[in-house]
Design a protein around this motif. Structure first.
Motif, PDB file in Angstrom:
ATOM      1  N   ASN A 113      -0.276  10.399  -5.369  1.00  0.00           N
ATOM      2  CA  ASN A 113      -0.943   9.854  -4.190  1.00  0.00           C
ATOM      3  C   ASN A 113      -2.458   9.954  -4.312  1.00  0.00           C
ATOM      4  O   ASN A 113      -3.193   9.041  -3.933  1.00  0.00           O
ATOM      5  N   GLU A 114      -2.933  11.066  -4.855  1.00  0.00           N
ATOM      6  CA  GLU A 114      -4.385  11.221  -5.020  1.00  0.00           C
ATOM      7  C   GLU A 114      -4.930  10.183  -5.988  1.00  0.00           C
ATOM      8  O   GLU A 114      -6.009   9.639  -5.772  1.00  0.00           O
ATOM      9  N   LEU A 161       4.237   4.849  -4.778  1.00  0.00           N
ATOM     10  CA  LEU A 161       5.480   4.962  -5.567  1.00  0.00           C
ATOM     11  C   LEU A 161       5.943   3.648  -6.220  1.00  0.00           C
ATOM     12  O   LEU A 161       6.119   3.604  -7.437  1.00  0.00           O
ATOM     13  N   PRO A 162       6.138   2.573  -5.443  1.00  0.00           N
ATOM     14  CA  PRO A 162       6.632   1.358  -6.104  1.00  0.00           C
ATOM     15  C   PRO A 162       5.623   0.754  -7.078  1.00  0.00           C
ATOM     16  O   PRO A 162       6.005   0.286  -8.155  1.00  0.00           O
ATOM     17  N   ASN A 163       4.346   0.790  -6.722  1.00  0.00           N
ATOM     18  CA  ASN A 163       3.324   0.191  -7.597  1.00  0.00           C
ATOM     19  C   ASN A 163       3.200   0.952  -8.916  1.00  0.00           C
ATOM     20  O   ASN A 163       3.219   0.352  -9.990  1.00  0.00           O
ATOM     21  N   LEU A 164       3.064   2.255  -8.813  1.00  0.00           N
ATOM     22  CA  LEU A 164       2.895   3.040 -10.037  1.00  0.00           C
ATOM     23  C   LEU A 164       4.192   3.051 -10.848  1.00  0.00           C
ATOM     24  O   LEU A 164       4.163   3.097 -12.080  1.00  0.00           O
ATOM     25  N   GLY A 165       5.316   2.967 -10.156  1.00  0.00           N
ATOM     26  CA  GLY A 165       6.602   2.861 -10.859  1.00  0.00           C
ATOM     27  C   GLY A 165       6.654   1.591 -11.694  1.00  0.00           C
ATOM     28  O   GLY A 165       7.134   1.587 -12.829  1.00  0.00           O
ATOM     29  N   ASP A 168       0.813  -1.222   0.000  1.00  0.00           N
ATOM     30  CA  ASP A 168       0.000   0.000   0.000  1.00  0.00           C
ATOM     31  C   ASP A 168       0.848   1.276   0.000  1.00  0.00           C
ATOM     32  O   ASP A 168       0.876   2.030   0.978  1.00  0.00           O
ATOM     33  N   TRP A 169       1.532   1.482  -1.102  1.00  0.00           N
ATOM     34  CA  TRP A 169       2.298   2.724  -1.270  1.00  0.00           C
ATOM     35  C   TRP A 169       2.353   3.003  -2.763  1.00  0.00           C
ATOM     36  O   TRP A 169       2.753   2.135  -3.554  1.00  0.00           O
TER      37      TRP A 169
END
Lengths: 383, 298
Positions: A374-375, A188-192, A185-186
């Motif tokens: 984040n949004e 940065l790594p997922n969207l990266g 649940d963060w």
């Protein structure tokens, strides 16, 4: 009639003499140790992710230097920044942080001290970038020192996903994994990772145009039907272990390495599209009154002994950053070195992956704001 | 009138004033700890929280200010209202389920068991609070997981597996773990204090058992039932642990949204907007419930 016998005030028998002499000798011999134990133990206050100040990491340094680490563990860089800004000056001596937040610490000014590069074995670093790691230097001055890193890719249950399938982020969309994909649940790594899947590897997954960002959002939203949930470290760990999820985005060996030790059939790979690197470093707090000993601990962390402990850390393992560290790991923990690819000639060697250009350092978004990313993550969770 | 007469005429009044002052001082001393506590740990932080919601964040640093931008931005986001409706709905469902499960238990403890058995039952209802709520919630993961205890048992009779963990059902299980013992206790105290003569009178006048429950017991225990439900709603509405660890944060509740909001670079002012909205909601619910509980019959 009883007659009173006068007891001698003190009459030591031979046995008593031996007893008291023995006790005195023991006391004398023990004096240096007692003295050492009574000597003032210096407390070092560390602000870090969980595990960094646990005995498996610090006990050797504590014993040799008569210091005691007092940890304040945080969960997430923003949490760290909040803890730092809300505490009185002098509360913390040393900060262990993600590289992208080291940059923020430097940007805020006067929070962390300038460090002397000569204090650290930069010549021994495994990769040239580590000597001049992005965000650790500002105006040619060093503020933060890399001590460990790891790679994020596809983490999966080996009973339901093959390694070949895991070699692409597309595996998350596999029909058989509907309702079985988890997210760390963060954002940065997922969207990266989704950004990498969309081919954003030059200049990198976090430096993308508005069009590319729109495409990342669209691609991410298409994954939602597959998603079981959004988890923190503990939730990711238990979900992989109890079979609630069979694949997970946003994590790597730092989680599956621990779950696998617990007996679960899980593994992590860096897919063909590339992986994201997390990097952790130490900084010394400007208001600390124990800067010398804090600096010594950073030096210890980069020593072969410190690197081995860091690589095999019980809370979450990592890769060594120095050649002498890797050599020591191969000698002392060959199993761990082999498991994590920290041996010569294997395709998953972390430095080989970096040199092949398949690894991108995790970073904050360059062309969008952190808030935008984040949004969108909140929107995605609600979708 | 001479001076002494004036003195005498003032005498009794003077004593009365002094007695009143003494009483007030006595009362004030008793009130003071609560006033001080509430001021330091509730009123002042609450005011600061409201103020914080108007601050700005620049370059990852919070800057004091008085700009409504956080409120405007947060209230214009669909995900905020989705989370609001979901959180309210889930807390309401938890309140209804907890109240319905608790009532028969409380009724039985009040009227159908001995005094000793009731004391033991209340003791056992308190025991769960001795252990960490987080630990209890983690235990539920093992029980309701797809490969968990319940599905393992159901598989023996050819049922399942049922997906319970990381769903709204999981969140409700967690909420009930937190609130059900408390609701049962509050309902029990309320029902047990009902005058038995009124119940017997209802029976003597030909009122059936079920009708007595709804026309005599429920109205008489109304205050306790509503306060129990209110506590359940408040605890469920603000809970972070269950929707995260048993609900899989899918979708997130407002408490999770607070955590998520802070992950975008020190956005504590925006998180404060969510927190203040939650507090205002709870105040409205609490005042409405208390008004309902103490409303006189017309």
């Amino acid at each position: 009639m009883r007659t009173k016998t006068k007891k001698p005030v003190m009459k030591a028998s031979r046995r008593d003499i031996l007893k008291y002499a023995g006790a005195s000798a023991t006391a004398m011999l023990a004096t240096p140790f007692v003295h050492r134990a009574w000597a003032q133990t210096v407390e070092i206050n560390m602000l870090s992710w969980y595990g960094l100040a646990e005995p498996d990491m610090v006990e050797e340094f504590e014993a040799t230097r008569n210091v005691k680490f007092v940890p304040k563990y945080y969960a997430g860089g923003d949490n760290m920044l909040a803890a730092l800004s809300q505490s009185p000056a002098g509360t913390y001596d040393i900060i262990h942080t993600d590289a992208e937040y080291a940059r923020i610490l430097i940007a805020q000014g006067n929070l962390i001290d300038e460090l002397d590069p000569d204090d650290y074995p930069f010549d021994d670093m495994l990769y040239a970038d580590f000597q001049n790691f992005p965000g650790h230097w500002h105006d040619g001055k060093l503020y933060s020192v890399i001590t460990r890193f790891g790679h994020l890719g596809v983490s999966y249950n080996t009973e339901f996903v093959t390694q070949d399938e895991a070699m692409s982020y597309d595996v998350f969309w596999k029909p058989e994994l509907e309702g079985k994909v988890g997210h760390f649940d963060w954002h940065l790594p997922n969207l990266g990772q989704i950004s990498l899947l969309n081919g954003n590897n030059d200049p990198g997954p976090f430096n993308i145009s508005e069009d590319a960002w729109a495409a990342v959002r669209e691609k991410t939203l298409s994954l939602k039907p597959q998603v079981k949930g959004f988890f923190d470290y503990g939730g990711t760990f238990s979900s992989l272990k109890n079979g609630e999820i069979h694949a997970c985005a946003g994590i790597g060996d730092w989680v599956t390495g621990v779950v696998a030790k617990d007996g679960a059939p899980v593994d992590s790979v860096v897919p063909a599209e590339g992986g994201v690197q997390w990097t952790e470093s130490y900084s010394i707090v400007s208001t600390s009154t124990k800067k010398d000993i804090a600096n010594e601990y950073i030096q210890y962390s980069l020593s072969p002994a410190g690197q081995v402990r860091s690589a095999a850390m019980q809370a979450y393992p990592s890769f060594c950053v120095t050649q002498s560290g890797v050599d020591a790991l191969r000698a002392e923990r060959p199993d761990e070195a082999a498991r994590t690819g920290q041996v010569a000639g294997v395709s998953n060697n972390p430095i080989t992956l970096i040199e092949e250009g398949r690894i991108h350092y995790r970073d904050t978004p360059v062309q969008q704001s952190l808030e935008d990313w984040n949004e969108f993550w909140s929107e995605y969770k609600n979708a | 009138m001479n001076d002494s007469a004036v003195e005498n005429s003032k005498g009794p009044q003077g004593n009365a004033v002094s007695a009143a002052e003494k009483t007030n001082l006595f009362a004030l001393i008793w009130r003071l700890p609560m006033l001080v506590w509430q001021s330091i740990f509730f009123a002042i932080p609450l005011l600061f929280l409201v103020y914080l919601s108007f601050w700005l964040v620049r370059n990852y640093r919070m800057e004091p200010g008085f700009d409504p931008v956080n409120w405007i931005k947060m209230f214009s986001k669909d995900y905020f209202w989705d989370a609001y409706v979901y959180t309210f709905g889930l807390a309401f469902l938890s309140t209804v389920v907890a109240s319905l499960i608790a009532f028969p238990c409380a009724y039985a403890l009040s009227f159908k068991v001995s005094e000793t058995a009731r004391r033991w039952a209340i003791f056992f209802l308190i025991i769960p609070f001795f252990t960490s709520y987080l630990v209890r919630v983690y235990s539920w993961q093992i029980i309701i997981a797809e490969n968990g205890v319940i599905n393992a048992m159901l598989s023996y009779v050819g049922l399942g597996p049922f997906i319970m963990l990381n769903t709204a059902f999981g969140s409700i299980v967690g909420y009930l773990t937190l609130t059900l013992p408390l609701v049962v206790i509050l309902q029990t105290f309320s029902i047990a204090s009902i005058d038995r003569n009124l119940i017997e009178a209802a029976h003597n006048l030909g009122c059936g058992r079920l009708r007595t429950v709804f026309t005599v017991i429920v109205p008489l225990a109304k205050i306790g039932l509503i306060i129990g439900a209110l506590f359940c709603f408040i605890l469920s509405f603000g809970d972070f642990v269950s929707p995260y660890y048993l609900g899989g944060s899918k979708p997130p509740t407002l408490s999770i949204l607070i955590i998520d909001t802070t992950k975008s670079g020190q956005q504590w002012p925006k998180a404060a907007v969510v927190a203040v909205t939650m507090i205002v909601t709870l105040l409205v619910v609490a005042f409405t419930s208390v008004g309902l509980a103490y409303r006189k019959r017309t």
